[in-house]
Design a protein around this motif. Structure first.
Motif, PDB file in Angstrom:
ATOM      1  N   GLU A   5       0.838  -1.206   0.000  1.00 42.95           N
ATOM      2  CA  GLU A   5       0.000   0.000   0.000  1.00 42.95           C
ATOM      3  C   GLU A   5       0.871   1.254   0.000  1.00 42.95           C
ATOM      4  OE1 GLU A   5      -2.422  -0.466   3.451  1.00 42.95           O
ATOM      5  OE2 GLU A   5      -3.956  -1.602   2.395  1.00 42.95           O
ATOM      6  N   LEU A   6       1.912   1.240   0.808  1.00 42.56           N
ATOM      7  CA  LEU A   6       2.821   2.378   0.886  1.00 42.56           C
ATOM      8  C   LEU A   6       3.497   2.617  -0.458  1.00 42.56           C
ATOM      9  CD1 LEU A   6       4.166   4.581   2.528  1.00 42.56           C
ATOM     10  CD2 LEU A   6       5.872   2.917   3.268  1.00 42.56           C
ATOM     11  N   THR A   7       3.906   1.548  -1.115  1.00 49.02           N
ATOM     12  CA  THR A   7       4.544   1.674  -2.425  1.00 49.02           C
ATOM     13  C   THR A   7       3.564   2.255  -3.437  1.00 49.02           C
ATOM     14  OG1 THR A   7       5.946  -0.224  -1.910  1.00 49.02           O
ATOM     15  CG2 THR A   7       5.764   0.389  -4.229  1.00 49.02           C
ATOM     16  N   GLY A   8       2.306   1.819  -3.386  1.00 46.90           N
ATOM     17  CA  GLY A   8       1.293   2.329  -4.313  1.00 46.90           C
ATOM     18  C   GLY A   8       1.012   3.808  -4.096  1.00 46.90           C
ATOM     19  N   VAL A   9       0.885   4.210  -2.832  1.00 45.34           N
ATOM     20  CA  VAL A   9       0.628   5.622  -2.505  1.00 45.34           C
ATOM     21  C   VAL A   9       1.804   6.480  -2.949  1.00 45.34           C
ATOM     22  CG1 VAL A   9       0.366   7.237  -0.581  1.00 45.34           C
ATOM     23  CG2 VAL A   9      -0.960   5.120  -0.612  1.00 45.34           C
ATOM     24  N   ARG A  10       2.985   5.976  -2.675  1.00 44.20           N
ATOM     25  CA  ARG A  10       4.192   6.712  -3.051  1.00 44.20           C
ATOM     26  C   ARG A  10       4.309   6.867  -4.569  1.00 44.20           C
ATOM     27  NH1 ARG A  10       8.327   8.200   0.141  1.00 44.20           N
ATOM     28  NH2 ARG A  10      10.205   8.548  -1.052  1.00 44.20           N
ATOM     29  N   ALA A  11       3.961   5.838  -5.314  1.00 46.36           N
ATOM     30  CA  ALA A  11       4.020   5.890  -6.776  1.00 46.36           C
ATOM     31  C   ALA A  11       3.049   6.935  -7.321  1.00 46.36           C
ATOM     32  CB  ALA A  11       3.725   4.511  -7.363  1.00 46.36           C
ATOM     33  N   LYS A  12       1.831   6.993  -6.744  1.00 43.63           N
ATOM     34  CA  LYS A  12       0.846   7.987  -7.173  1.00 43.63           C
ATOM     35  C   LYS A  12       1.352   9.409  -6.874  1.00 43.63           C
ATOM     36  CE  LYS A  12      -3.292   5.157  -6.621  1.00 43.63           C
ATOM     37  NZ  LYS A  12      -4.531   4.960  -5.863  1.00 43.63           N
ATOM     38  N   ALA A  13       1.922   9.596  -5.686  1.00 42.67           N
ATOM     39  CA  ALA A  13       2.437  10.919  -5.307  1.00 42.67           C
ATOM     40  C   ALA A  13       3.584  11.336  -6.226  1.00 42.67           C
ATOM     41  CB  ALA A  13       2.894  10.904  -3.855  1.00 42.67           C
TER      42      ALA A  13
END
Length: 124
Positions: A5-13
Motif C-alpha cells: 500500500e505504501l509503495t502504491g501511494v508513493r508511486a501515485k504521489a
C-alpha cells in the motif's frame, strides 16, 4: 499500512509531482533566459550611449540624430563626466556653513536640554 500500500501511494504521489516538477524545470530555464536577455539589453543600451557620445563629439547634434530617426539613449555612457577638475573639486569640497535650522528654531539638542530640566522651564 503494509509495504504494498505504501509503495502504491508513493508511486501515485511521485507521478503527480513529476508533472509539477517538469514545469519548475521549464520555469527555471525561462528565468535564466530572461536574465541573459536583460544583461544583453543593458550592454546594448550602454554601447548605444557610448556611440551616441562619439557622434556628438564628431559634430552631430542631438536634434540631428533625432531627425535622422535615432532615439536618444535611455542610459548615460559610462565613464567620468567631462568637465574641468578644478570646477568639480571646488563644488564638492566646499565646506557647508548651514546648521540645518531655521532662524529662531531650536536644535534637537537645545530642545532636549530644555525638556530634561523642568525646574529651569519657568526661569527662561
Amino acid at each position: 499500512m503494509n509495504t504494498d500500500e505504501l509503495t502504491g501511494v508513493r508511486a501515485k504521489a511521485e507521478a503527480m509531482l513529476s508533472d509539477r516538477l517538469a514545469v519548475i524545470d521549464a520555469l527555471k530555464e525561462a528565468e535564466e533566459a530572461e536574465k541573459l536577455a536583460e544583461e544583453a539589453a543593458q550592454k546594448a543600451r550602454t554601447t548605444k550611449a557610448t556611440v551616441w557620445q562619439k557622434a556628438l563629439r564628431v559634430g552631430w547634434s542631438d536634434q540631428e540624430l533625432s531627425q535622422i530617426g535615432f532615439r536618444r539613449p535611455t542610459v548615460k555612457a559610462p565613464g567620468r563626466p567631462r568637465g574641468s577638475k578644478k570646477n568639480n573639486a571646488a563644488s564638492s569640497s566646499a565646506p557647508s556653513t548651514s546648521t540645518g535650522t531655521v532662524p529662531g528654531q531650536q536644535t534637537r539638542t537645545e530642545a532636549t536640554n530644555n525638556d530634561a530640566n523642568p525646574a529651569d522651564a519657568g526661569t527662561r
